[in-house]
Scaffold this motif. Structure first.
Motif, short mmCIF file in Angstrom:
data_model
loop_
_atom_site.label_atom_id
_atom_site.label_comp_id
_atom_site.label_asym_id
_atom_site.label_seq_id
_atom_site.Cartn_x
_atom_site.Cartn_y
_atom_site.Cartn_z
N ALA A 9 59.80 46.92 13.55
CA ALA A 9 59.69 45.48 13.29
C ALA A 9 60.74 45.02 12.28
N GLU A 10 60.97 45.81 11.25
CA GLU A 10 61.98 45.45 10.24
C GLU A 10 63.37 45.43 10.86
N ARG A 11 63.67 46.38 11.73
CA ARG A 11 64.97 46.39 12.40
C ARG A 11 65.09 45.18 13.31
N MET A 12 64.01 44.80 13.99
CA MET A 12 64.03 43.61 14.84
C MET A 12 64.34 42.37 14.01
N ARG A 13 63.72 42.26 12.85
CA ARG A 13 63.98 41.13 11.93
C ARG A 13 65.46 41.05 11.58
N TYR A 54 71.57 41.07 20.44
CA TYR A 54 70.48 41.58 19.60
C TYR A 54 69.79 42.75 20.29
N TRP A 55 69.45 42.59 21.56
CA TRP A 55 68.72 43.59 22.31
C TRP A 55 69.53 44.88 22.43
N ASN A 118 57.74 36.87 22.18
CA ASN A 118 57.12 38.19 22.26
C ASN A 118 57.66 39.12 21.18
N ASN A 119 58.96 39.05 20.90
CA ASN A 119 59.53 39.88 19.85
C ASN A 119 59.02 39.44 18.48
N LEU A 120 58.89 38.16 18.27
CA LEU A 120 58.35 37.66 17.00
C LEU A 120 56.89 38.07 16.82
#
Length: 129
Positions: A9-13, A54-55, A118-120
Motif C-alpha cells: 500500500a505504501e508503494r502504491m501511494r 504507475y502500474w 480500487n487501488n485507493l
C-alpha cells in the motif's frame, strides 16, 4: 524478499503521486472516500497513460520483492509475506485492485476511475491494519 500488505500500500501511494495520477493532497482527500464517484469529482478523468506508468512501476517494485503484478489476485499473491490472502475482505480487495485492473488495462473497456478507486480502497484498507 517479500512484502506485507502495508508495504505494498505504501508503494502504491508513492507511485500514484510520482507518476502524477494524483497529487499528494488529492491522495489524502480521496483516501477518506475512495469511491469511483469521488475519484471523478476530485480528479476529473485521470490520465490512462499516467496510470499505466504507475502500474508498470508498481509491477517492477513487486518483482524486486519476489512478486508478480500480473499473477496477483485474491487467491494468489506471489511475494506476499503472509502467503495467500485470507478472508473475504482481503480476497475481494486484491481481486479488485489487481486481477480486475490486469484484466482490463489493455482493453477498450478499461475504466480508469474504477481502477484508481480500487487501488485507493486497497491503500485505505491496508492503512487500517
Amino acid at each position: 524478499m517479500s512484502f506485507s500488505d502495508q508495504q505494498l500500500a505504501e508503494r502504491m501511494r508513492i507511485e500514484l503521486v510520482r507518476f502524477a495520477v494524483m497529487s499528494e493532497a488529492q491522495l489524502d482527500e480521496l483516501l477518506d472516500d475512495p469511491t469511483e464517484l469521488r475519484v471523478r469529482e476530485v480528479l476529473g478523468e485521470p490520465s490512462v497513460d499516467a496510470f499505466r506508468a504507475y502500474w508498470s512501476s508498481l509491477g517492477t517494485w513487486m518483482g524486486t520483492q519476489g512478486g508478480s503484478i500480473k499473477l496477483t489476485s485474491g487467491t494468489d499473491v506471489p511475494g506476499r509475506r503472509d502467503g495467500k490472502p485470507r478472508g473475504l475482505m482481503w480476497t475481494a480487495i486484491y481481486n479488485d485492485a489487481f486481477r480486475d485492473t490486469n484484466s482490463f488495462i489493455d482493453g477498450g473497456s478499461f475504466k480508469i476511475g474504477k481502477a484508481v478507486s480500487n487501488n485507493l480502497r486497497f491503500i485505505s484498507i491496508a492503512d487500517e491494519f
